[in-house]
Design a protein around this motif. Structure first.
Motif, PDB file in Angstrom:
ATOM      1  N   ASP A   3       0.994  -0.928   0.529  1.00 45.72           N
ATOM      2  CA  ASP A   3      -0.094  -0.162   0.015  1.00 45.72           C
ATOM      3  C   ASP A   3       0.556   0.950   0.060  1.00 45.72           C
ATOM      4  O   ASP A   3       0.458   1.884  -0.492  1.00 45.72           O
ATOM      5  N   THR A   4       2.255   1.260  -0.005  1.00 47.95           N
ATOM      6  CA  THR A   4       3.313   2.420   0.558  1.00 47.95           C
ATOM      7  C   THR A   4       4.441   1.952  -0.830  1.00 47.95           C
ATOM      8  O   THR A   4       4.846   1.198  -1.079  1.00 47.95           O
ATOM      9  N   TRP A   5       4.073   3.096  -2.230  1.00 47.12           N
ATOM     10  CA  TRP A   5       4.952   2.675  -3.514  1.00 47.12           C
ATOM     11  C   TRP A   5       5.597   4.647  -3.820  1.00 47.12           C
ATOM     12  O   TRP A   5       4.739   5.086  -3.443  1.00 47.12           O
ATOM     13  N   THR A   6       6.653   3.632  -4.814  1.00 46.24           N
ATOM     14  CA  THR A   6       7.111   5.738  -5.250  1.00 46.24           C
ATOM     15  C   THR A   6       7.165   5.304  -6.165  1.00 46.24           C
ATOM     16  O   THR A   6       8.203   4.350  -7.764  1.00 46.24           O
ATOM     17  N   ALA A   7       6.893   6.685  -7.608  1.00 45.06           N
ATOM     18  CA  ALA A   7       6.387   7.109  -8.647  1.00 45.06           C
ATOM     19  C   ALA A   7       7.548   7.321  -9.322  1.00 45.06           C
ATOM     20  O   ALA A   7       8.599   8.104  -7.802  1.00 45.06           O
ATOM     21  N   ILE A   8       8.319   7.172 -10.148  1.00 49.20           N
ATOM     22  CA  ILE A   8       9.809   7.487 -10.209  1.00 49.20           C
ATOM     23  C   ILE A   8       9.337   7.805 -12.001  1.00 49.20           C
ATOM     24  O   ILE A   8       9.417   6.963 -13.360  1.00 49.20           O
ATOM     25  N   ASP A   9      10.518   9.213 -12.178  1.00 52.97           N
ATOM     26  CA  ASP A   9      10.783   9.530 -13.836  1.00 52.97           C
ATOM     27  C   ASP A   9      12.277  10.047 -13.968  1.00 52.97           C
ATOM     28  O   ASP A   9      12.553  10.442 -12.743  1.00 52.97           O
ATOM     29  N   PHE A  10      12.708   9.259 -15.049  1.00 56.25           N
ATOM     30  CA  PHE A  10      14.074  10.113 -15.131  1.00 56.25           C
ATOM     31  C   PHE A  10      14.295  10.372 -16.836  1.00 56.25           C
ATOM     32  O   PHE A  10      13.191  10.286 -17.329  1.00 56.25           O
ATOM     33  N   GLU A  11      14.812  11.562 -16.379  1.00 59.10           N
ATOM     34  CA  GLU A  11      15.230  12.212 -18.232  1.00 59.10           C
ATOM     35  C   GLU A  11      16.888  11.615 -18.181  1.00 59.10           C
ATOM     36  O   GLU A  11      17.421  11.284 -16.920  1.00 59.10           O
ATOM     37  N   THR A  12      16.889  11.947 -19.492  1.00 63.02           N
ATOM     38  CA  THR A  12      18.985  11.168 -19.528  1.00 63.02           C
ATOM     39  C   THR A  12      19.053  12.850 -20.640  1.00 63.02           C
ATOM     40  O   THR A  12      19.015  13.241 -21.720  1.00 63.02           O
ATOM     41  N   ALA A  76      21.946   6.769  -3.500  1.00 59.00           N
ATOM     42  CA  ALA A  76      21.410   6.440  -2.683  1.00 59.00           C
ATOM     43  C   ALA A  76      19.985   6.971  -1.907  1.00 59.00           C
ATOM     44  O   ALA A  76      19.645   6.305  -1.087  1.00 59.00           O
ATOM     45  N   ASP A  77      20.047   8.246  -2.475  1.00 55.83           N
ATOM     46  CA  ASP A  77      18.489   9.097  -2.187  1.00 55.83           C
ATOM     47  C   ASP A  77      17.620   8.021  -2.775  1.00 55.83           C
ATOM     48  O   ASP A  77      16.905   8.299  -1.914  1.00 55.83           O
ATOM     49  N   ILE A  78      17.335   8.066  -3.589  1.00 54.52           N
ATOM     50  CA  ILE A  78      16.755   6.809  -4.260  1.00 54.52           C
ATOM     51  C   ILE A  78      16.164   6.129  -3.408  1.00 54.52           C
ATOM     52  O   ILE A  78      14.732   5.457  -3.004  1.00 54.52           O
ATOM     53  N   VAL A  79      17.508   4.944  -3.289  1.00 53.24           N
ATOM     54  CA  VAL A  79      16.800   3.470  -2.398  1.00 53.24           C
ATOM     55  C   VAL A  79      16.522   4.192  -1.070  1.00 53.24           C
ATOM     56  O   VAL A  79      15.958   3.146  -0.627  1.00 53.24           O
ATOM     57  N   GLY A  97      15.741   0.831 -16.609  1.00 52.38           N
ATOM     58  CA  GLY A  97      16.421   0.589 -17.149  1.00 52.38           C
ATOM     59  C   GLY A  97      17.911   1.560 -17.159  1.00 52.38           C
ATOM     60  O   GLY A  97      18.817   1.100 -17.008  1.00 52.38           O
ATOM     61  N   VAL A  98      17.423   3.163 -16.666  1.00 54.20           N
ATOM     62  CA  VAL A  98      17.988   3.712 -16.382  1.00 54.20           C
ATOM     63  C   VAL A  98      18.758   3.436 -15.248  1.00 54.20           C
ATOM     64  O   VAL A  98      19.747   3.937 -14.935  1.00 54.20           O
ATOM     65  N   LEU A  99      18.080   2.943 -14.130  1.00 59.05           N
ATOM     66  CA  LEU A  99      18.840   2.529 -12.667  1.00 59.05           C
ATOM     67  C   LEU A  99      19.617   1.469 -13.371  1.00 59.05           C
ATOM     68  O   LEU A  99      20.859   1.837 -12.389  1.00 59.05           O
ATOM     69  N   ARG A 100      19.336   0.369 -14.215  1.00 58.90           N
ATOM     70  CA  ARG A 100      20.126  -0.496 -13.627  1.00 58.90           C
ATOM     71  C   ARG A 100      21.574   0.012 -14.920  1.00 58.90           C
ATOM     72  O   ARG A 100      23.046  -0.324 -14.462  1.00 58.90           O
ATOM     73  N   GLN A 101      21.852   0.642 -15.887  1.00 57.98           N
ATOM     74  CA  GLN A 101      22.256   0.859 -16.882  1.00 57.98           C
ATOM     75  C   GLN A 101      23.691   2.226 -15.844  1.00 57.98           C
ATOM     76  O   GLN A 101      24.418   2.058 -16.020  1.00 57.98           O
ATOM     77  N   ALA A 102      22.196   3.401 -15.287  1.00 54.92           N
ATOM     78  CA  ALA A 102      23.646   3.829 -14.269  1.00 54.92           C
ATOM     79  C   ALA A 102      24.671   3.509 -13.708  1.00 54.92           C
ATOM     80  O   ALA A 102      25.167   3.817 -13.531  1.00 54.92           O
ATOM     81  N   CYS A 103      24.167   2.100 -12.392  1.00 55.63           N
ATOM     82  CA  CYS A 103      24.604   1.179 -11.815  1.00 55.63           C
ATOM     83  C   CYS A 103      25.851   0.787 -12.481  1.00 55.63           C
ATOM     84  O   CYS A 103      26.842   1.007 -11.966  1.00 55.63           O
ATOM     85  N   ALA A 104      25.194  -0.071 -13.576  1.00 57.05           N
ATOM     86  CA  ALA A 104      26.942  -0.092 -14.405  1.00 57.05           C
ATOM     87  C   ALA A 104      27.691   0.402 -15.139  1.00 57.05           C
ATOM     88  O   ALA A 104      29.203   0.354 -14.799  1.00 57.05           O
ATOM     89  N   HIS A 105      27.872   1.636 -15.781  1.00 60.79           N
ATOM     90  CA  HIS A 105      28.887   3.086 -16.326  1.00 60.79           C
ATOM     91  C   HIS A 105      29.305   2.867 -15.087  1.00 60.79           C
ATOM     92  O   HIS A 105      30.224   3.527 -14.986  1.00 60.79           O
ATOM     93  N   GLU A 112      17.560  -5.013  -5.655  1.00 60.77           N
ATOM     94  CA  GLU A 112      16.312  -5.356  -6.577  1.00 60.77           C
ATOM     95  C   GLU A 112      15.090  -4.888  -6.583  1.00 60.77           C
ATOM     96  O   GLU A 112      15.431  -4.201  -5.384  1.00 60.77           O
ATOM     97  N   TRP A 113      14.348  -4.813  -7.712  1.00 58.42           N
ATOM     98  CA  TRP A 113      13.177  -3.630  -7.127  1.00 58.42           C
ATOM     99  C   TRP A 113      11.863  -4.405  -7.830  1.00 58.42           C
ATOM    100  O   TRP A 113      12.069  -5.508  -9.061  1.00 58.42           O
ATOM    101  N   ASP A 114      10.173  -4.509  -7.326  1.00 56.55           N
ATOM    102  CA  ASP A 114       9.432  -4.742  -8.011  1.00 56.55           C
ATOM    103  C   ASP A 114       9.197  -3.166  -8.853  1.00 56.55           C
ATOM    104  O   ASP A 114       9.560  -2.080  -8.079  1.00 56.55           O
ATOM    105  N   TYR A 115       8.408  -3.517  -9.801  1.00 54.09           N
ATOM    106  CA  TYR A 115       7.570  -2.031 -10.013  1.00 54.09           C
ATOM    107  C   TYR A 115       6.802  -2.931 -11.178  1.00 54.09           C
ATOM    108  O   TYR A 115       5.904  -3.265 -11.435  1.00 54.09           O
ATOM    109  N   ALA A 116       5.673  -1.430 -11.168  1.00 56.00           N
ATOM    110  CA  ALA A 116       4.695  -1.690 -12.106  1.00 56.00           C
ATOM    111  C   ALA A 116       5.086  -0.327 -13.149  1.00 56.00           C
ATOM    112  O   ALA A 116       4.919   0.300 -12.736  1.00 56.00           O
ATOM    113  N   CYS A 117       4.327  -0.353 -14.161  1.00 52.94           N
ATOM    114  CA  CYS A 117       3.924   0.315 -15.428  1.00 52.94           C
ATOM    115  C   CYS A 117       2.534   0.838 -16.049  1.00 52.94           C
ATOM    116  O   CYS A 117       1.734   0.128 -15.851  1.00 52.94           O
ATOM    117  N   THR A 118       2.623   2.480 -15.827  1.00 50.02           N
ATOM    118  CA  THR A 118       1.445   2.652 -15.687  1.00 50.02           C
ATOM    119  C   THR A 118       0.900   2.710 -17.080  1.00 50.02           C
ATOM    120  O   THR A 118      -0.174   3.178 -17.408  1.00 50.02           O
TER     121      THR A 118
END
Length: 317
Positions: A3-12, A76-79, A97-105, A112-118
């Motif tokens: 019942d608690t979740w976090t909406a997120i949006d990135f710009e690249t 760290a702030d996002i987590v 994908g931004v989360l995963r790739q930015a960490c890789a770079h 791990e993250w569970d996520y939903a797509c609006t």
């Protein structure tokens, strides 16, 4: 915590998925927005160049992020902000994908993250809309999206879309909504630190080098978490010519995330040909081949870049 979740949006900053330059977060608990966070980001060094196209979309420049925090701090702030709650985003495969790739770079691990797509949820909830881009869905639910492509505004919009979908389905949690909509939560497994991938195609790559790189690039596999109601799900998609909005390898990723099968050549299995730009302005050999197959009765759809972006649920901005 469903019942608690976090909406997120990135710009690249550019076509590389890991070039995060801004993020917006909106935390929702018990059906109410309880906290917000947004910041500009200095992209990881390997991908810190800004493309003309991306800046034209969101307005962010290298000068804007010169004093912004780097990816390590922002991650760290996002987590900490999400605190283990699921993520929600419009076209969530991109933001995850931004989360995963930015960490890789950055040579970093990620949780791990569970996520939903609006975007996928909107297709199931309001199937009769002309399209399911964020501005269209916001207009339908009565939410004013005043600054599209600003990370904080788009995160807020994704949160409002999910809350409206909950009200539509008569649910009060992500778990209930998942059952009512038939759209299970997707999952990103935790990632260990890895060497940053080689990055090509910044400011100095010529066209021939880009073609060679694309010819050597492996094609991604269709995502098992894709929305089966999406217009590209199960389709074999070939891209001809150049796209303005993204590199061809990025377009292949988008097709795979939508459940499609990217292909480098037109065959009898091709269902969609995306006709991009060309030097000579005429039809490419792939375009002509697709027309030949269509004339012989093959069900193949030929679309331009704007229509392709619409099929992906994106804006041709």
């Amino acid at each position: 915590m469903l019942d608690t979740w976090t909406a997120i949006d990135f710009e690249t900053a550019n076509n590389d998925r890991g070039s995060a330059c801004a993020v917006g977060l909106v935390r929702v608990s018990g059906g109410r927005v309880v906290e917000r966070y947004s910041t500009l980001i200095r992209p990881p060094r390997a991908v810190d160049f800004f493309s003309f196209h991306n800046t034209a979309v969101h307005g962010i420049t290298a000068q804007d992020v010169a004093e912004a925090p780097g990816w390590e701090r922002v991650h760290a702030d996002i987590v900490a902000f999400a605190d283990g709650s699921p993520l929600v985003a419009h076209n969530a495969a991109f933001d995850v994908g931004v989360l995963r790739q930015a960490c890789a770079h950055s040579g970093m691990a990620h949780p791990e993250w569970d996520y939903a797509c609006t975007l996928a949820l909107s297709r199931r909830t309001w199937a009769d809309l002309a399209d399911h881009k964020l501005p269209t869905v916001c207009a339908h639910i009565g939410h004013t999206l005043s600054a599209h492509h600003r990370a904080d505004a788009d995160a807020e919009a994704a949160a409002r879309v999910l809350l409206a979908a909950m009200e539509h389905h008569g649910t009060t949690s992500l778990l209930e909504l998942s059952g009512a909509s038939g759209l299970p939560l997707a999952h990103l497994p935790a990632g260990a630190p890895a060497p940053a991938p080689a990055v090509r195609g910044g400011g100095g790559e010529d066209r021939f080098s880009r073609w060679q790189r694309q010819a050597r690039s492996p094609l991604p596999q269709a995502s098992p978490d894709a929305d089966p109601d999406g217009p590209l799900f199960g389709q074999v998609v070939c891209i001809s010519g150049d796209l303005r909005a993204m590199d061809k390898t990025e377009a292949w990723k988008r097709v795979a995330e939508a459940g499609g099968h990217p292909a480098k050549n037109v065959t009898k299995k091709t269902g969609v040909l995306v006709a991009g730009g060309s030097d000579h302005g005429g039809k490419s050999s792939k375009h002509r081949q697709a027309e030949d197959y269509a004339a012989k009765g093959q069900r193949i759809r030929i679309v331009d870049e704007a229509a392709f972006l619409s099929l992906l649920g994106l804006d041709d901005t």
